[in-house]
Scaffold this motif. Structure first.
Motif, PDB file in Angstrom:
ATOM      1  N   LYS A  27       0.846  -1.188   0.000  1.00 14.85           N
ATOM      2  CA  LYS A  27       0.000   0.000   0.000  1.00 14.85           C
ATOM      3  C   LYS A  27       0.886   1.243   0.000  1.00 14.85           C
ATOM      4  CE  LYS A  27      -3.693  -2.283   2.528  1.00 14.85           C
ATOM      5  NZ  LYS A  27      -4.734  -2.123   3.529  1.00 14.85           N
ATOM      6  N   VAL A  28       0.246   2.390  -0.148  1.00 10.99           N
ATOM      7  CA  VAL A  28       1.016   3.641  -0.124  1.00 10.99           C
ATOM      8  C   VAL A  28       0.335   4.626   0.823  1.00 10.99           C
ATOM      9  CG1 VAL A  28       1.761   5.635  -1.466  1.00 10.99           C
ATOM     10  CG2 VAL A  28       1.914   3.352  -2.458  1.00 10.99           C
ATOM     11  N   ILE A  29       1.113   5.179   1.740  1.00 13.08           N
ATOM     12  CA  ILE A  29       0.619   6.209   2.645  1.00 13.08           C
ATOM     13  C   ILE A  29       0.735   7.554   1.937  1.00 13.08           C
ATOM     14  CG2 ILE A  29       0.882   7.263   4.923  1.00 13.08           C
ATOM     15  CD1 ILE A  29       0.406   4.249   5.066  1.00 13.08           C
ATOM     16  N   VAL A  30      -0.350   8.305   1.904  1.00 13.66           N
ATOM     17  CA  VAL A  30      -0.319   9.618   1.247  1.00 13.66           C
ATOM     18  C   VAL A  30       0.267  10.653   2.209  1.00 13.66           C
ATOM     19  CG1 VAL A  30      -1.732  11.452   0.230  1.00 13.66           C
ATOM     20  CG2 VAL A  30      -2.350   9.056  -0.123  1.00 13.66           C
ATOM     21  N   PRO A  31       1.250  11.417   1.769  1.00 11.07           N
ATOM     22  CA  PRO A  31       1.821  12.416   2.678  1.00 11.07           C
ATOM     23  C   PRO A  31       0.771  13.452   3.102  1.00 11.07           C
ATOM     24  CG  PRO A  31       2.744  12.642   0.473  1.00 11.07           C
ATOM     25  CD  PRO A  31       1.942  11.387   0.483  1.00 11.07           C
ATOM     26  N   LYS A  32       0.962  13.952   4.321  1.00 14.07           N
ATOM     27  CA  LYS A  32      -0.039  14.780   4.971  1.00 14.07           C
ATOM     28  C   LYS A  32      -0.426  16.009   4.146  1.00 14.07           C
ATOM     29  CE  LYS A  32      -1.155  16.068   9.703  1.00 14.07           C
ATOM     30  NZ  LYS A  32      -1.292  17.527   9.742  1.00 14.07           N
ATOM     31  N   ALA A  33       0.560  16.590   3.481  1.00 11.51           N
ATOM     32  CA  ALA A  33       0.295  17.828   2.735  1.00 11.51           C
ATOM     33  C   ALA A  33      -0.776  17.630   1.656  1.00 11.51           C
ATOM     34  CB  ALA A  33       1.587  18.335   2.103  1.00 11.51           C
ATOM     35  N   LEU A  34      -0.966  16.375   1.245  1.00 10.62           N
ATOM     36  CA  LEU A  34      -1.914  16.123   0.155  1.00 10.62           C
ATOM     37  C   LEU A  34      -3.294  15.670   0.626  1.00 10.62           C
ATOM     38  CD1 LEU A  34       0.384  14.307  -2.449  1.00 10.62           C
ATOM     39  CD2 LEU A  34      -0.386  16.686  -2.472  1.00 10.62           C
ATOM     40  N   HIS A  35      -3.426  15.403   1.932  1.00  4.24           N
ATOM     41  CA  HIS A  35      -4.683  14.833   2.425  1.00  4.24           C
ATOM     42  C   HIS A  35      -5.909  15.647   2.036  1.00  4.24           C
ATOM     43  CE1 HIS A  35      -2.673  12.227   5.757  1.00  4.24           C
ATOM     44  NE2 HIS A  35      -2.342  11.875   4.530  1.00  4.24           N
ATOM     45  N   LYS A  36      -5.780  16.961   2.208  1.00  2.00           N
ATOM     46  CA  LYS A  36      -6.969  17.771   1.934  1.00  2.00           C
ATOM     47  C   LYS A  36      -7.297  17.809   0.442  1.00  2.00           C
ATOM     48  CE  LYS A  36      -4.820  22.365   1.641  1.00  2.00           C
ATOM     49  NZ  LYS A  36      -5.027  23.786   1.897  1.00  2.00           N
ATOM     50  N   TYR A  37      -6.332  17.413  -0.389  1.00  2.00           N
ATOM     51  CA  TYR A  37      -6.593  17.402  -1.833  1.00  2.00           C
ATOM     52  C   TYR A  37      -7.055  16.034  -2.312  1.00  2.00           C
ATOM     53  CZ  TYR A  37      -4.006  21.809  -1.758  1.00  2.00           C
ATOM     54  OH  TYR A  37      -3.575  23.075  -1.485  1.00  2.00           O
ATOM     55  N   THR A  38      -6.508  14.959  -1.684  1.00  2.73           N
ATOM     56  CA  THR A  38      -6.881  13.612  -2.141  1.00  2.73           C
ATOM     57  C   THR A  38      -8.185  13.155  -1.501  1.00  2.73           C
ATOM     58  OG1 THR A  38      -5.526  12.685  -0.369  1.00  2.73           O
ATOM     59  CG2 THR A  38      -4.530  12.817  -2.555  1.00  2.73           C
ATOM     60  N   GLY A  39      -8.364  13.551  -0.244  1.00  2.00           N
ATOM     61  CA  GLY A  39      -9.539  13.040   0.452  1.00  2.00           C
ATOM     62  C   GLY A  39      -9.325  11.640   0.986  1.00  2.00           C
ATOM     63  N   PHE A  40      -8.208  11.017   0.672  1.00  2.00           N
ATOM     64  CA  PHE A  40      -7.863   9.713   1.270  1.00  2.00           C
ATOM     65  C   PHE A  40      -6.420   9.787   1.765  1.00  2.00           C
ATOM     66  CE2 PHE A  40      -7.566   9.235  -3.448  1.00  2.00           C
ATOM     67  CZ  PHE A  40      -6.198   9.090  -3.561  1.00  2.00           C
ATOM     68  N   GLU A  41      -6.103   8.889   2.706  1.00  2.00           N
ATOM     69  CA  GLU A  41      -4.774   8.934   3.322  1.00  2.00           C
ATOM     70  C   GLU A  41      -3.921   7.724   2.978  1.00  2.00           C
ATOM     71  OE1 GLU A  41      -5.117   9.802   7.486  1.00  2.00           O
ATOM     72  OE2 GLU A  41      -6.522  11.451   7.137  1.00  2.00           O
ATOM     73  N   VAL A  42      -4.573   6.724   2.398  1.00  2.00           N
ATOM     74  CA  VAL A  42      -3.856   5.509   2.006  1.00  2.00           C
ATOM     75  C   VAL A  42      -4.358   5.076   0.629  1.00  2.00           C
ATOM     76  CG1 VAL A  42      -3.316   3.112   2.594  1.00  2.00           C
ATOM     77  CG2 VAL A  42      -3.753   4.765   4.417  1.00  2.00           C
ATOM     78  N   ILE A  43      -3.423   4.608  -0.199  1.00  2.00           N
ATOM     79  CA  ILE A  43      -3.839   4.000  -1.460  1.00  2.00           C
ATOM     80  C   ILE A  43      -3.665   2.500  -1.319  1.00  2.00           C
ATOM     81  CG2 ILE A  43      -3.445   3.862  -3.945  1.00  2.00           C
ATOM     82  CD1 ILE A  43      -2.197   6.654  -3.795  1.00  2.00           C
ATOM     83  N   GLY A  44      -4.731   1.745  -1.565  1.00  2.00           N
ATOM     84  CA  GLY A  44      -4.661   0.298  -1.487  1.00  2.00           C
ATOM     85  C   GLY A  44      -5.463  -0.255  -0.321  1.00  2.00           C
TER      86      GLY A  44
END
Length: 421
Positions: free
Chosen positions: A404-421
RNA sequence: GGAGAGGUGGCCGAGUGGUUGAAGGCGCUAGUCUCGAAAACUAGUAUACGCGUAAGUGUAUCGAGGGUUCGACUCCCUCCCUCUCCGCCA
């Protein structure tokens, strides 16, 4: 394009600079053509002066009802001479211009002399590789398992180098667009959405033409080129303009897809996201007063670096040597991000000062405060940033043992998710 | 794509073969006036290249390129662009 007067007055400096860039030097040809040109200009203008004077006299004679035929006969001969001098001048100027367009920019004194990438200087490093107790996967394995980037079907739809981003992969791209642009906004850059195709004049202005036509996709029927970088349309915004000094510095940011043919690339360099025919990039472009362009280069570099810092990615800064710098640059930094899965550095940003080289081609000037002659501005640009290798590095850096991939914090508000997979 | 109109200086706008680099206006800059500002008045206000230490001076530029003419903003040809109407279309 270099300043013809500067070449005329400092031929040795120019030759030395071109030598450092490792390019063939045609300075002597330029000087020879310049002399021919000035000689033709002088002879032609003397005749034109004569023509203007006599024509005026003819007008007076005719209005006075007098005979002007001797003067008219003389002008007939003058006309022929002017025509032949003008034709010759045109040829000389075309040759001279062609030659000037192929002379590279000369490096700034602070640029180390060198021939190959091995001569580039690493001047800064930020962060560390992640500490992990498993064997990291390269991104092409990760994205396939996660089903977020589809290279195979991209080949079917378009060809190699045209990946299809899917689901969280697509949204991650969209998150990066917004993240990069918001960061640029905060630093005073004005967002631009430029044309994605440009005409010949624009491609010449930034230096893609005449020499590097092969890098670009062309639309022959309409004489257009797909933009290889937003630098081309954005820098050309102010082509043939005289800005006011108060407007400077002008700072633009632009998100665009970029299209590059990249003929001749192969091997590990093109695996996965490393090198694509179509990729996304946010570009930062500045038009500045010549006196401050090197300060602006440093702040541009900082603006790009901060993005990698906020993403928490390990990177280094290279000062490019004279021979590895490219045709148009006076000084250039590269930012390279660490690829955990490939155990190598990947270039994600290139930050350059072109001084007056591009602006002279594009005739972009500014009127000094309080009036006076217009001067050529300096142009700079830097990627902030190029997406594919950032995505590659990010996926590899933040991967878990389970893939899986952990999304870095700076992107959370843009991705809406914190983990891929 | 079809039909028509038009492209002149930072802006508006005059100019159809002979000092038109370009009238007039606006804007801008400086000066006069004013305690100051506004108004008014006066003056200045393009770019490139050549020659010249400089003052200055020559040449070119009225969308671009070519042609006619002793001479073109003005006439002819080609191209580009803009606007209006029609068609098509996300």
């Amino acid at each position: 394009m270099l300043d013809l007067k500067f070449i005329r007055e400092h031929p040795d400096l120019v030759k030395e600079g071109i030598r450092k860039k490792g390019e063939a030097d045609s300075v002597d040809d330029v000087l020879r053509l310049d002399m021919q040109r000035r000689d033709l200009v002088q002879r032609g203008e003397a005749l034109k002066n004569r023509r203007n004077t006599v024509s005026e006299e003819i007008g007076k004679l005719k209005r006075g009802g007098q005979d002007a035929s001797p003067s008219i006969a003389e002008m007939d001969a003058v006309k022929t001479q002017i025509k032949s001098l003008d034709d010759e001048l045109k040829q000389v100027e075309e040759s001279l211009n062609r030659l000037l367009l192929t002379l590279p920019n000369i490096p700034h004194p602070s640029v180390p002399e060198g021939k190959t990438p091995a001569d580039n200087q690493e001047i800064a490093k930020w962060g560390e590789p992640p500490v992990i107790d498993f064997t990291p996967k390269p991104h092409w394995d990760l994205v396939q398992k996660l089903d977020i980037i589809d290279f195979e079907r991209g080949v079917k739809v378009a060809g190699a180098g045209f990946p299809i981003y899917k689901g969280p992969g697509a949204k991650l791209q969209r998150a990066l667009i917004n993240f990069f642009l918001d960061e640029a906004y905060a630093k005073g850059y004005t967002e631009i959405q430029p044309p994605l195709m440009v005409n010949t004049a624009s491609a010449t202005g930034t230096g893609q033409l005449p020499d590097k036509e092969d890098l670009m996709y062309t639309v022959p029927k309409d004489e257009l080129y797909l933009v290889p970088t937003a630098e081309v349309p954005v820098t050309n915004i102010h082509r043939d303009e005289i800005l006011s000094e108060e407007q400077l510095p002008i700072k633009y940011c632009a998100y665009t897809p970029c299209f590059r043919r990249e003929a001749g690339s192969y091997g590990k360099d093109v695996r996965g996201l490393n090198r694509l025919h179509q990729f996304d990039k946010v570009e930062l472009v500045k038009f500045v007063h010549p006196g401050v362009s090197y300060n602006e280069l440093e702040s541009l570099r900082t603006d790009a670096e901060v993005l990698l810092q906020k993403l928490g990615l390990h990177y280094r800064v290279l000062l490019m040597c004279s021979g590895d710098m490219g045709f148009t640059q006076s000084k250039k930094y590269d930012l390279e991000v660490w690829s955990v899965g490939q155990q190598r550095w990947l270039e994600v940003s290139s930050i350059s000062n072109f001084e007056a080289f591009q602006a002279r081609r594009m005739n972009i000037r500014f009127r000094p405060r309080g009036g006076g002659k217009p001067e050529i501005v300096h142009t700079l640009n830097g990627s902030g940033l190029a997406f594919p290798r950032v995505v590659a590095a990010l996926l590899e850096y933040y991967q878990t043992p389970e893939g899986k991939v952990i999304v870095p914090k700076a992107l959370h508000k843009y991705t809406g998710f914190e983990v891929i997979g």
